[in-house]
Enzyme design. Structure first.
Site, short mmCIF file in Angstrom:
data_model
loop_
_atom_site.label_atom_id
_atom_site.label_comp_id
_atom_site.label_asym_id
_atom_site.label_seq_id
_atom_site.Cartn_x
_atom_site.Cartn_y
_atom_site.Cartn_z
N GLU A 1 -1.56 -5.26 -4.60
CA GLU A 1 -2.14 -4.59 -3.34
C GLU A 1 -3.63 -5.50 -3.20
O GLU A 1 -4.01 -6.07 -2.41
CB GLU A 1 -2.36 -3.24 -3.22
CG GLU A 1 -3.08 -3.04 -1.90
CD GLU A 1 -3.44 -1.32 -1.88
OE1 GLU A 1 -3.66 -0.91 -0.74
OE2 GLU A 1 -3.60 -0.87 -3.07
N ASN B 1 27.08 -21.34 -4.08
CA ASN B 1 27.71 -22.64 -3.87
C ASN B 1 27.22 -23.42 -3.05
O ASN B 1 27.06 -24.48 -3.42
CB ASN B 1 29.31 -22.35 -3.76
CG ASN B 1 30.02 -22.11 -5.15
OD1 ASN B 1 29.73 -22.82 -5.90
ND2 ASN B 1 30.87 -21.25 -4.73
N HIS C 1 1.02 -1.27 0.09
CA HIS C 1 0.10 0.05 0.16
C HIS C 1 0.89 1.35 -0.04
O HIS C 1 0.55 2.10 -0.70
CB HIS C 1 -0.98 0.05 1.29
CG HIS C 1 -1.94 1.28 0.98
ND1 HIS C 1 -2.91 1.31 0.47
CD2 HIS C 1 -1.63 2.14 1.88
CE1 HIS C 1 -3.53 2.41 0.66
NE2 HIS C 1 -2.86 3.16 1.70
#
Length: 663
Positions: free
Chosen positions: A67, A404, A45
């Site tokens: 939203e 990794n 918002h």
């Protein structure tokens, strides 16, 4: 638009995006977490309102659609599913791209209509639409265009199979934005030609040197494999970005290109493919361009500046009146003021680690989804503070280590189950403070490093001889993963496996006057530890004389200065004893091969703190203490054992600063 407001908007948006990502991750792991859902809705918002207020309507529409979708999820009208979360995350990524464009250009050209339509479609048709939309997108995003482009360009290349010593690697190269495109391209090509034979180019060599190409040019190189070319191009001047592909089979299908090249299982046509550059940028950590400063620190700074101005006036008057006593007192005042000023400014530069690691949970989540792995990622000590420069520099090394850990460290759920482990793997990023250093550890409970596999790869790539490897313990074997181009991966993926990354970790940490260590237990997991200074630049050092040379030893490393009469010979090694502990003596004249007369047998011993390293340094004399600005060693001197950097003294002389850990 006022730059001040725009900058504030960008910084607030960046923080909101990080907060939104982390809250979404919490919701994904626990769909019933109402607190996370409320935080997500508030942040979305806020973003919508900020974009609208600043006039960025496309971004505001996207944030509005997100939203609305989040509100449906909050009201319980829509179930939280992985496909739905992928769509929401895609929306967040697009918002992040928009913010980046606004920061760079002051506006955004990203079209949001398609993403908004997808979000609205899910609102109308339900969560199942998210999965179907994603499937459709994946179906459209095939790599057929890329392969057609590659085949078309490769088909125009005329390479004699007998002239190929190893493999033919196609390197697409960019020198970035340049005012002298032809000159920079020529320098790049000449530098590459010094490392590899060039079969052909597209466009022609003359056109490249005239700058007659768009964005990139292509070179066809003779090299052992794509990983090696990757590693070399990464250190080539003027090369901004590149993409390497093995095209041997396409050029000389079935021809004899040398037994080593043909029989090498790691040099298939996919071995050199770089990861999607967009995917790499998706999780990049930008330079830290702003810091939050406590009002009390600003007040302290203001007070010190007032004192500085007053002392300057007193000093000037003392000099004008030739009053040496007054001038001396004023200089002492200035010494105290500048010391306090230095400490205050250094404190203002300290930034919590969470400024960088806040984006890592999303990185781990996306990689785990891509690799079909279940991974729980935790961060400890994110409030530990580091200097802004250090924090910016270590962001990429930490990202390499995490990638990794996800790709090579954590096994698949099925493999973990067969090994008697929980299906979910754990990765922990942990930070702690040790005096003037910060220790950052990345620990995983995966398969651990395969010592024998590393040995075999080291022999295969010529990194070490079998005799040298036999004399190395496991810890030294683990350190071989930092060698450029070294990788134990059986295949190259978009995530890792090119042997490019861990060497970057080592080089970057060394340049920051830090150290990196790997510890692993087969079947139990691996821990990569970074030891970094909290701050850089200004260091108080003790100057020692050796022959005609002078060196600086950081005061924080020194425990005691004594004569040499306490030194004894034990098993042929000169040592001293302190609190029932034995400290071997290191002769600096021998270590640095200093010519000329030195105080052999006499001189002084500088005993190093046990927490740093249990040794004593032998020198001719100890001169003085002074605060200096230390510049780390760069280029070929970077990582030189025993040296951490250089300092320029007031008389213009350059002094080497010792690194007692690697001495």
């Amino acid at each position: 638009m006022d730059d001040q407001y725009l900058d504030a908007f960008i910084r607030e948006s960046e923080e909101a995006i990080t907060e939104l990502n982390n809250s979404l991750l919490e919701l994904e792991s626990d769909p019933s977490d109402t607190e996370a859902m409320d935080s997500i809705f508030r942040t979305a918002h806020t973003l919508k309102g900020n974009f609208g207020a600043m006039g960025f309507d496309n971004a505001a529409n996207l944030a509005h659609a997100m939203e609305d979708l989040l509100d449906e999820m909050r009201q319980g009208e829509m179930e939280v599913t992985p496909d739905l979360m992928d769509l929401v995350f895609a929306g967040v990524d697009q918002i992040e791209v928009i913010v980046g464009e606004i920061e760079e250009h002051g506006e955004s050209g990203t079209e949001t209509d398609e993403m908004v339509e997808e979000l609205r479609a899910v609102l109308e048709e339900g969560a199942a639409a998210a999965g179907s939309a994603e499937t459709a997108d994946n179906g459209d995003s095939s790599d057929s265009d890329e392969s057609l482009t590659t085949e078309a360009s490769v088909s125009d290349v005329d390479v004699d199979g007998d002239a190929i010593d190893e493999r033919v690697l196609q390197a697409e190269i960019s020198v970035g934005e340049s005012d002298m495109l032809g000159v920079d391209s020529m320098l790049a090509v000449e530098s590459i030609e010094g490392r590899f034979d060039i079969f052909d180019s597209s466009p022609s060599r003359a056109d490249i040197e005239d700058g007659e190409f768009e964005d990139t040019f292509v070179l066809y190189l003779d090299g052992p494999d794509a990983a090696t070319v990757d590693a070399e191009l990464g250190t080539t001047g003027k090369v901004d970005s590149f993409d390497v592909t093995d095209v041997t089979d396409e050029l000389v299908s079935g021809a004899d290109t040398g037994s080593d090249a043909v029989d090498d299982p790691d040099t298939g046509s996919d071995s050199g493919s770089d990861p999607d550059p967009d995917a790499e940028e998706e999780h990049s950590v930008d330079e830290i361009k702003s810091v939050r400063v406590d009002v009390d620190q600003l007040d302290d700074l203001h007070g010190l500046v007032e004192q500085l101005v007053t002392s300057r006036i007193k000093l000037r008057r003392g000099v004008e009146k030739d009053d040496l006593d007054s001038t001396g007192e004023t200089l002492n005042e200035l010494d105290k003021i500048t010391a306090n000023l230095q400490n205050t400014v250094m404190d203002m530069r300290l930034i919590p680690l969470k400024k960088v690691v806040g984006k890592f949970p999303r990185l781990v989540r996306d990689l785990a989804r891509e690799l079909d792995k279940d991974i729980q990622f935790e961060i400890e000590g994110e409030d530990i503070e580091l200097d802004r420069t250090i924090l910016t520099e270590i962001s990429d090394p930490l990202m390499h280590i995490l990638r990794n850990a996800v790709d090579h460290g954590i096994e698949s759920p099925e493999e973990r189950e067969q090994a008697g482990k929980p299906r979910t793997g754990h990765i922990t990023l942990r930070a702690s403070r040790e005096r003037d250093h910060v220790i950052i550890e990345v620990e995983d409970d995966g398969a651990g490093l395969d010592v024998e596999g590393i040995r075999e790869k080291a022999i295969e790539k010529g990194v070490r001889s079998p005799e040298e490897l036999d004399a190395m313990d496991d810890s030294a074997i683990y350190d071989l993963v930092f060698h450029p181009g070294f990788s134990t991966a059986d295949e190259v993926t978009d995530t890792s496996g090119r042997g490019v990354g861990m060497d970057v970790v080592h080089d970057t940490v060394s340049q920051l006057d830090g150290s990196v260590n790997v510890d692993s237990e087969p079947g139990e997991g691996t821990t990569v530890s970074l030891r970094l200074p909290v701050t850089m630049a200004i260091v108080k050092v003790l100057f020692v004389k050796v022959g005609g040379e002078e060196y600086g030893v950081p005061i924080k490393n020194v425990d005691e200065i004594t004569g040499t009469e306490e030194a004894k010979q034990v098993n042929g090694q000169e040592v001293i004893k302190h609190n029932d502990e034995i400290y071997p003596v290191i002769h600096l004249d021998d270590t640095f091969d200093i010519e000329g007369e030195t105080a052999n047998g006499d001189g002084m011993l500088v005993r190093i703190r046990e927490s740093e390293r249990q040794v004593a340094l032998h020198c001719d004399s100890v001169n003085s203490q002074e605060e200096v600005v230390v510049k780390p060693l760069e280029g070929i001197l970077s990582g030189t054992p025993g040296l951490s950097g250089t300092a320029v003294l007031g008389d213009g002389n350059i002094v080497h600063i010792l690194d007692v850990v690697t001495l």
